[in-house]
Design an enzyme around this catalytic site. Structure first.
Site, PDB file in Angstrom:
ATOM      1  N   LYS A  22      -9.805  -6.063  10.433  1.00 60.11           N
ATOM      2  CA  LYS A  22      -9.823  -7.514  10.200  1.00 60.11           C
ATOM      3  C   LYS A  22      -8.520  -8.176  10.629  1.00 60.11           C
ATOM      4  CE  LYS A  22      -9.018 -10.074   5.897  1.00 60.11           C
ATOM      5  NZ  LYS A  22      -7.692 -10.396   5.997  1.00 60.11           N
ATOM      6  N   ASN A  23      -7.403  -7.628  10.171  1.00 56.70           N
ATOM      7  CA  ASN A  23      -6.146  -8.345  10.406  1.00 56.70           C
ATOM      8  C   ASN A  23      -5.665  -8.233  11.854  1.00 56.70           C
ATOM      9  OD1 ASN A  23      -6.208  -9.400   7.879  1.00 56.70           O
ATOM     10  ND2 ASN A  23      -4.793  -7.921   6.975  1.00 56.70           N
ATOM     11  N   ARG A  93      -6.454 -17.822   6.075  1.00 56.77           N
ATOM     12  CA  ARG A  93      -5.019 -17.647   6.244  1.00 56.77           C
ATOM     13  C   ARG A  93      -4.665 -17.503   7.727  1.00 56.77           C
ATOM     14  NH1 ARG A  93      -0.501 -18.689   3.772  1.00 56.77           N
ATOM     15  NH2 ARG A  93       1.174 -17.399   4.536  1.00 56.77           N
ATOM     16  N   CYS A 117      -6.172 -16.014   0.442  1.00 49.66           N
ATOM     17  CA  CYS A 117      -6.109 -15.565  -0.946  1.00 49.66           C
ATOM     18  C   CYS A 117      -4.850 -16.095  -1.612  1.00 49.66           C
ATOM     19  CB  CYS A 117      -6.129 -14.039  -1.007  1.00 49.66           C
ATOM     20  SG  CYS A 117      -7.681 -13.337  -0.407  1.00 49.66           S
ATOM     21  N   ARG A 122       3.131 -18.672  -0.404  1.00 46.17           N
ATOM     22  CA  ARG A 122       3.041 -17.914   0.853  1.00 46.17           C
ATOM     23  C   ARG A 122       3.595 -18.802   1.973  1.00 46.17           C
ATOM     24  NH1 ARG A 122      -2.770 -15.015   1.293  1.00 46.17           N
ATOM     25  NH2 ARG A 122      -1.721 -13.793   2.885  1.00 46.17           N
ATOM     26  N   PRO A 123       4.929 -18.917   2.018  1.00 44.64           N
ATOM     27  CA  PRO A 123       5.531 -19.828   2.994  1.00 44.64           C
ATOM     28  C   PRO A 123       5.328 -19.350   4.427  1.00 44.64           C
ATOM     29  CG  PRO A 123       7.232 -18.526   1.900  1.00 44.64           C
ATOM     30  CD  PRO A 123       5.923 -18.163   1.251  1.00 44.64           C
ATOM     31  N   ILE A 124       5.545 -20.260   5.400  1.00 46.04           N
ATOM     32  CA  ILE A 124       5.476 -19.852   6.812  1.00 46.04           C
ATOM     33  C   ILE A 124       6.802 -20.180   7.510  1.00 46.04           C
ATOM     34  CG2 ILE A 124       2.950 -19.953   7.018  1.00 46.04           C
ATOM     35  CD1 ILE A 124       3.378 -22.634   8.538  1.00 46.04           C
ATOM     36  N   ASP A 125       7.887 -20.200   6.717  1.00 46.70           N
ATOM     37  CA  ASP A 125       9.195 -20.551   7.294  1.00 46.70           C
ATOM     38  C   ASP A 125       9.628 -19.582   8.398  1.00 46.70           C
ATOM     39  OD1 ASP A 125       9.301 -18.844   4.899  1.00 46.70           O
ATOM     40  OD2 ASP A 125      11.438 -18.696   5.337  1.00 46.70           O
ATOM     41  N   GLN A 126       9.223 -18.319   8.313  1.00 54.11           N
ATOM     42  CA  GLN A 126       9.639 -17.355   9.341  1.00 54.11           C
ATOM     43  C   GLN A 126       8.881 -17.568  10.647  1.00 54.11           C
ATOM     44  OE1 GLN A 126      12.371 -15.315   8.742  1.00 54.11           O
ATOM     45  NE2 GLN A 126      12.342 -16.710   6.983  1.00 54.11           N
ATOM     46  N   ASP A 307      -2.310  -4.450   0.274  1.00 54.25           N
ATOM     47  CA  ASP A 307      -3.757  -4.687   0.350  1.00 54.25           C
ATOM     48  C   ASP A 307      -4.577  -3.531  -0.221  1.00 54.25           C
ATOM     49  OD1 ASP A 307      -3.151  -7.087   1.499  1.00 54.25           O
ATOM     50  OD2 ASP A 307      -3.575  -6.457   3.558  1.00 54.25           O
ATOM     51  N   ILE A 329       5.552  -7.202  -2.471  1.00 55.93           N
ATOM     52  CA  ILE A 329       5.329  -8.126  -1.346  1.00 55.93           C
ATOM     53  C   ILE A 329       5.030  -9.543  -1.859  1.00 55.93           C
ATOM     54  CG2 ILE A 329       3.947  -8.591   0.743  1.00 55.93           C
ATOM     55  CD1 ILE A 329       5.489  -5.943   0.936  1.00 55.93           C
ATOM     56  N   ARG A 399     -15.361 -11.798   3.230  1.00 55.68           N
ATOM     57  CA  ARG A 399     -14.377 -12.261   4.216  1.00 55.68           C
ATOM     58  C   ARG A 399     -13.820 -11.076   5.011  1.00 55.68           C
ATOM     59  NH1 ARG A 399      -9.575 -15.118   1.670  1.00 55.68           N
ATOM     60  NH2 ARG A 399      -8.974 -14.622   3.786  1.00 55.68           N
TER      61      ARG A 399
HETATM   62  N1  EPU Z   1       6.884 -14.613   3.904  1.00 50.22           N
HETATM   63  C1  EPU Z   1       7.853 -15.566   3.874  1.00 50.22           C
HETATM   64  N2  EPU Z   1       7.919 -16.435   4.928  1.00 50.22           N
HETATM   65  C2  EPU Z   1       7.064 -16.372   5.983  1.00 50.22           C
HETATM   66  C3  EPU Z   1       6.071 -15.396   5.993  1.00 50.22           C
HETATM   67  C4  EPU Z   1       6.003 -14.517   4.931  1.00 50.22           C
HETATM   68  O1  EPU Z   1       8.648 -15.653   2.939  1.00 50.22           O
HETATM   69  O2  EPU Z   1       7.185 -17.190   6.893  1.00 50.22           O
HETATM   70  C5  EPU Z   1       6.782 -13.640   2.795  1.00 50.22           C
HETATM   71  C6  EPU Z   1       5.463 -13.758   2.069  1.00 50.22           C
HETATM   72  O3  EPU Z   1       5.498 -14.753   1.071  1.00 50.22           O
HETATM   73  C7  EPU Z   1       5.299 -12.370   1.500  1.00 50.22           C
HETATM   74  C8  EPU Z   1       5.939 -11.485   2.579  1.00 50.22           C
HETATM   75  O4  EPU Z   1       6.770 -12.346   3.352  1.00 50.22           O
HETATM   76  O5  EPU Z   1       6.062 -12.257   0.334  1.00 50.22           O
HETATM   77  C9  EPU Z   1       4.963 -10.808   3.522  1.00 50.22           C
HETATM   78  O6  EPU Z   1       4.040 -11.731   4.024  1.00 50.22           O
HETATM   79  P1  EPU Z   1       3.335 -11.570   5.440  1.00 50.22           P
HETATM   80  O7  EPU Z   1       3.758 -12.694   6.309  1.00 50.22           O
HETATM   81  O8  EPU Z   1       3.568 -10.176   5.931  1.00 50.22           O
HETATM   82  O9  EPU Z   1       1.820 -11.739   5.057  1.00 50.22           O
HETATM   83  P2  EPU Z   1       0.717 -12.564   5.810  1.00 50.22           P
HETATM   84  O10 EPU Z   1       0.956 -12.513   7.284  1.00 50.22           O
HETATM   85  O11 EPU Z   1       0.532 -13.879   5.177  1.00 50.22           O
HETATM   86  C10 EPU Z   1      -0.828 -10.508   6.217  1.00 50.22           C
HETATM   87  C11 EPU Z   1      -2.255 -10.166   5.909  1.00 50.22           C
HETATM   88  C12 EPU Z   1      -2.425  -9.939   4.417  1.00 50.22           C
HETATM   89  C13 EPU Z   1      -1.464  -8.847   3.971  1.00 50.22           C
HETATM   90  C14 EPU Z   1      -0.033  -9.157   4.397  1.00 50.22           C
HETATM   91  C15 EPU Z   1       0.953  -8.038   4.089  1.00 50.22           C
HETATM   92  C16 EPU Z   1      -3.455 -11.373   7.600  1.00 50.22           C
HETATM   93  C17 EPU Z   1      -4.334 -12.504   7.956  1.00 50.22           C
HETATM   94  N3  EPU Z   1      -3.091 -11.272   6.333  1.00 50.22           N
HETATM   95  O12 EPU Z   1      -0.559 -11.700   5.483  1.00 50.22           O
HETATM   96  O13 EPU Z   1      -3.754  -9.477   4.274  1.00 50.22           O
HETATM   97  O14 EPU Z   1      -1.491  -8.751   2.560  1.00 50.22           O
HETATM   98  O15 EPU Z   1       0.018  -9.430   5.806  1.00 50.22           O
HETATM   99  O16 EPU Z   1       0.570  -6.873   4.721  1.00 50.22           O
HETATM  100  O17 EPU Z   1      -3.119 -10.569   8.446  1.00 50.22           O
HETATM  101  C18 EPU Z   1      -5.733  -9.005   3.131  1.00 50.22           C
HETATM  102  O18 EPU Z   1      -6.174  -8.533   4.194  1.00 50.22           O
HETATM  103  O19 EPU Z   1      -6.317  -8.860   2.025  1.00 50.22           O
HETATM  104  C19 EPU Z   1      -4.481  -9.755   3.145  1.00 50.22           C
HETATM  105  C20 EPU Z   1      -4.099 -10.538   2.162  1.00 50.22           C
END
Ligand code: EPU
Length: 430
Positions: A22-23, A93, A117, A122-126, A307, A329, A399
């Site tokens: 999926k991811n 997401r 979820c 769940r910020p996107i600052d990075q 996950d 995480i 999903r």
């Molecule tokens: N984070 C930040 N800033 C950012 C991005 C992330 O602070 O700009 C923090 C997040 O808040 C979190 C950590 O960094 O504490 C890791 O987040 P990450 O960005 O790795 O997660 P994501 O990309 O939002 C993906 C998967 C999730 C999975 C995580 C961790 C997708 C669509 N989602 O989420 O999958 O839990 O990586 O491996 O790829 C799931 O499949 O059930 C699921 C939730």
């Protein structure tokens, strides 16, 4: 809201075949926006998150045809520079990958802030930091992310991620493939789906190296061309069925997996008393004796995946002794513990730690899927429990898990799906 009705207590047996990841799929589909020509993508999981992305891309003018349930031809040659539907984007997401893809393709993007979820902030600052390193200007306005490349286009840059982020690593890769010059991502995430996205992009003509390490290099190219690609098997789906066998008991061959991706989960199941045997592209899990307690701390790959945290909690709920899960995480990912406690588990949550005292058995009852993986944990608990379990809100589960009813029934589990609409249409007295 639809439901699953599960009769627990039957050991699982036979085989189960794992679908595409999926991811990986949810990043590869938006990345197809960068390609001039047709991408044939195989092993695409048939799940609702993918269906939504297909709808979003079609809305933008992509020509998408299904050769079968898991093979798609996507031609984005004539996509229109239009905004993606907010209503659809907010539902997943992974729609944040549209920012990198639109920025790379059109030089600007306007995308509603993503849904997904709820595990706390769940910020996107990075992601934004990465786009800025490519020269983009990014604003957040009224729930939208607006990004603009400079007049002469994105250019390669160096970004050192402050947190290891799967989404930011992949989004920056997507944004960088058509940028002028070289981009370096330091402290990159290393998950299997990151390697898969890099392999997809390279198959279409990109020059990405180092994926799977914490240092990724993207050398920009002028254009991507069409090609074929097959998505890797889903590590988390495979882990979910492996854990199900350990929790419920039985003997199952989990097929179409990359055993190396499963190392951390296989090791934890062995520690807890299951027998795990690896083959080239399959893993057999057997469990007949008692489960032993264990501890888990969730970590980025190759650590124990967040996950898989709710699913392994079910094994711990049934193991002898006290187990601990430390979630490192997300801020909150223990919502499912209250549901497991309703089934007779004994779990106390102390901020980011769950303390799980094993019990001899779980008892079926009505529970909710509070998110995708929590829902999978409820299904496993229902299969392991005595009596009937009704899992509500299963849209979350669908999903991310393809054909879960058939896969579990194929292993001898008793599970059926009840559609609420059908239920309501039954006359009250007949
Ligand atoms: N984070 C930040 N800033 C950012 C991005 C992330 O602070 O700009 C923090 C997040 O808040 C979190 C950590 O960094 O504490 C890791 O987040 P990450 O960005 O790795 O997660 P994501 O990309 O939002 C993906 C998967 C999730 C999975 C995580 C961790 C997708 C669509 N989602 O989420 O999958 O839990 O990586 O491996 O790829 C799931 O499949 O059930 C699921 C939730």
């Amino acid at each position: 809201m639809n439901k699953y009705v599960i009769q627990g207590g039957t050991p699982l047996s036979g085989t189960v075949t794992i679908s595409g990841a999926k991811n990986a799929a949810v990043a590869i589909l938006p990345a197809a926006l960068l390609v001039n020509g047709t991408c044939r993508i195989e092993n695409v999981p048939n799940i609702s998150d993918v269906c939504l992305l297909v709808e979003i891309l079609r809305d933008m003018g992509a020509k998408i045809s299904y050769l079968n349930a898991n093979t798609l031809d996507i031609d984005c040659t004539h996509v229109r520079d239009v905004e993606s539907s907010d209503e659809l984007v907010r539902r997943i997401r992974a729609s944040y990958y549209l920012i990198g893809a639109q920025l790379g393709r059109f030089g600007h993007a306007r995308v509603a802030l993503p849904g997904g979820c709820n595990f706390g902030a769940r910020p996107i600052d990075q992601h934004i930091k990465g786009f800025e390193a490519l020269g983009a200007t990014v604003d957040l306005n009224n729930g939208f992310v607006c990004a603009y490349a400079p007049e002469n286009g994105l250019r390669g840059g160096r970004v050192n991620l402050d947190v290891v982020s799967v989404g930011a690593t992949m989004n920056i890769m997507i944004g960088a493939v058509l940028a002028e010059g070289t981009t370096i991502i330091e402290n990159a995430a290393k998950e299997p789906h990151i390697v898969d996205l890099a392999n997809f992009l390279n198959a279409m003509g990109a020059k990405v190296s180092g994926a799977g390490t914490d240092h990724i290099k993207v050398r920009g190219v002028r254009a991507l061309r069409g090609g074929s690609y097959s998505i890797i098997p889903d590590q988390i789906e495979a882990g979910t069925y492996m854990v199900a066998v350990a929790a419920v008991g039985g003997n199952v061959l989990v097929r179409n997996v990359i055993p190396k991706h499963m190392d951390c989960i296989s090791a934890k199941l062995r520690e807890m008393g299951a027998k795990v045997t690896e083959y080239d592209d399959a893993i057999r899990v057997q469990r007949t004796g008692l489960l032993r307690r264990a501890n888990v701390k969730t970590m980025p790959y190759p650590g124990f995946p967040t996950d898989m945290q709710p699913q392994i909690a079910v094994c711990m709920a049934l193991a002898s002794g006290v187990s601990f899960i430390r979630e490192s995480i997300y801020d909150t990912r223990f919502g499912y513990c209250a549901e497991l406690n309703r089934m007779g588990a004994s779990i106390k949550v102390e901020t980011k730690t769950a303390v799980i005292s094993g019990v001899a058995k779980l008892q079926g009852c009505a529970v909710r899927a509070c998110d995708l993986r929590a829902g999978a944990a409820m299904v496993i608990a229902g299969l392991a429990a005595e009596g009937e379990t009704v899992v509500e809100d299963v849209e979350y589960i669908e999903r991310g898990y393809e054909d879960i009813i058939h896969k579990i029934s194929g292993m001898g589990g008793s599970i059926r799906r009840m559609e609420t609409a059908a239920e309501l249409s039954i006359p009250a007295a007949v």
